[in-house]
Write an enzyme that holds these catalytic residues in place. Structure first.
Site, PDB file in Angstrom:
ATOM      1  N   THR A   1       0.790  -1.215   0.035  1.00 15.48           N
ATOM      2  CA  THR A   1      -0.079   0.137   0.090  1.00 15.48           C
ATOM      3  C   THR A   1       0.855   1.300  -0.061  1.00 15.48           C
ATOM      4  O   THR A   1       2.072   1.356   0.469  1.00 15.48           O
ATOM      5  CB  THR A   1      -0.804   0.073   1.293  1.00 15.48           C
ATOM      6  OG1 THR A   1      -1.492   1.390   1.228  1.00 15.48           O
ATOM      7  CG2 THR A   1      -0.161  -0.244   2.672  1.00 15.48           C
TER       8      THR A   1
ATOM      9  N   TYR B   1      -1.636   0.299  10.177  1.00 19.11           N
ATOM     10  CA  TYR B   1      -2.040  -0.309   9.005  1.00 19.11           C
ATOM     11  C   TYR B   1      -0.556  -0.011   8.168  1.00 19.11           C
ATOM     12  O   TYR B   1      -0.087  -1.253   7.728  1.00 19.11           O
ATOM     13  CB  TYR B   1      -3.203   0.306   8.243  1.00 19.11           C
ATOM     14  CG  TYR B   1      -3.094  -0.006   7.092  1.00 19.11           C
ATOM     15  CD1 TYR B   1      -3.441  -1.312   6.519  1.00 19.11           C
ATOM     16  CD2 TYR B   1      -3.130   0.743   5.934  1.00 19.11           C
ATOM     17  CE1 TYR B   1      -3.725  -1.878   5.452  1.00 19.11           C
ATOM     18  CE2 TYR B   1      -3.226   0.640   4.491  1.00 19.11           C
ATOM     19  CZ  TYR B   1      -3.557  -0.808   4.320  1.00 19.11           C
ATOM     20  OH  TYR B   1      -3.848  -1.247   2.829  1.00 19.11           O
TER      21      TYR B   1
END
Length: 335
Positions: free
Chosen positions: A122, A146
């Site tokens: 990501t 995250y």
């Protein structure tokens, strides 16, 4: 019969991006095994051409059995938790689901002789970058659990590839949106936080308004700018990555996945209104901590290396496909 040399395991293949990768693999003739615990995924989202193994990626024994029984030669790893604010509130969930479970999956892959691994990473690994567009060499300084949980998996893969006969490709996604153009899959998770999904929910009457977090960014209209990539183009990039890993087993890769240009929150909402014919109520809210003004991918590396040619690089197309899927979900849930 297939001419493919092995089967591909897709973890999280009952979820949003994973289900589109399954479609792309099956369309290309690959035998596919989906591993999903169905906590956030949907059994109905798994293409019938794939074999579903219900279970957790952190279960090394289960993964090992599946690798052996189905002749798995490559893994595409999508399973994990993806909500940034939740990761701040519950970091151990993210280090468990994303980092520890990835470690178990990689261990099972090494033990089972799997040679190729494609990882769903990501842009959150970059944190708040100092440059735009963001290149693969931009420093990775995650600002939330995250992003850090995904970066830790990238580091594990790099170290494991140096020590074992396994090569990998980590693809750093920017803002994934849209749905299968044929209407076979789309983003179905309840409580999604992605703007295009949220806006389409508002356009179809599933929520009353859309919150705009900040109007004082250093952008043309004051709202945050993001690089939105169609999920089908992203799935195609995964197939090209698989081909590249097979072609040169000694080489591993890390690439950004985006279009190299961005759209603001207001531009996205305008596009959803154009597609739906519905006026969306917009509510201005304070900025969220850590949101950069703009987050845009430099994608020339993947274009050059893989010959990746996006087919759906158009905001109105992305929104139209997402809206069609949202309407389909409405009919499905009503029925």
């Amino acid at each position: 019969m297939t001419d493919k040399p092995f089967a591909v395991m897709v973890t999280g293949g009952a979820g949003y991006i994973g289900s589109h990768a399954v479609l792309a693999l099956a369309d290309a003739g690959w035998p596919v095994v989906v591993l999903d615990n169905l906590v956030t995924g949907f059994r109905w989202a798994v293409d019938p051409r794939a074999t579903l193994v219900e279970g957790d990626v952190g279960d090394e024994a289960l993964v090992g059995r599946a690798i052996g029984e189905h002749g798995i030669g490559a893994i595409m790893h999508f399973a994990g938790s993806v909500v940034v604010p939740e990761s701040v509130k519950n970091p151990l969930k993210y280090y468990g689901n994303n980092t520890a479970n990835s470690r178990a999956l990689i261990a099972a892959a090494v033990a089972g002789g799997v040679r190729h691994f494609i990882f769903s990473s990501t842009a959150a690994t970059y944190g708040v970058p100092d440059e735009s567009p963001v290149t693969e060499a931009t420093p990775q300084v995650p600002i939330n659990p995250y992003g850090m949980s995904k970066l830790m998996t990238e580091i594990m893969l790099k170290d494991v590839a140096a020590a074992h006969p396994l090569n990998y490709c980590a693809l750093r996604y920017f803002n994934v949106a849209g749905a299968d153009p044929q209407g076979r899959s789309g983003q179905s998770t309840a409580g999604a936080t992605h703007l295009i999904k949220v806006a389409n929910e508002a356009a179809t009457g599933k929520r009353g308004h859309v919150a705009i977090f900040g109007t004082d960014y250093a952008t043309p209209d004051g709202t945050g700018v993001r690089d939105y990539i169609h999920v089908t183009d992203l799935a195609a990039a995964h197939l090209l990555a698989l081909d590249a890993l097979i072609a040169d087993p000694a080489a591993s890769h890390v690439y950004n996945c985006g279009y190299g240009r961005g759209f603001s929150v207001l531009e996205v909402l305008d596009a959803v209104e154009r597609a739906s014919g519905v006026t969306i109520e917009r509510r201005m809210e304070p900025r969220r901590a850590g949101d950069p003004d703009a987050l845009i991918a430099a994608n020339d590396a993947i274009v050059r290396a893989f010959g990746w040619r996006p087919a759906h690089d158009d905001l109105d197309t992305i929104v139209a496909h997402a809206l069609a899927w949202e309407r389909h979900l409405g009919r499905r849930n009503a029925g």
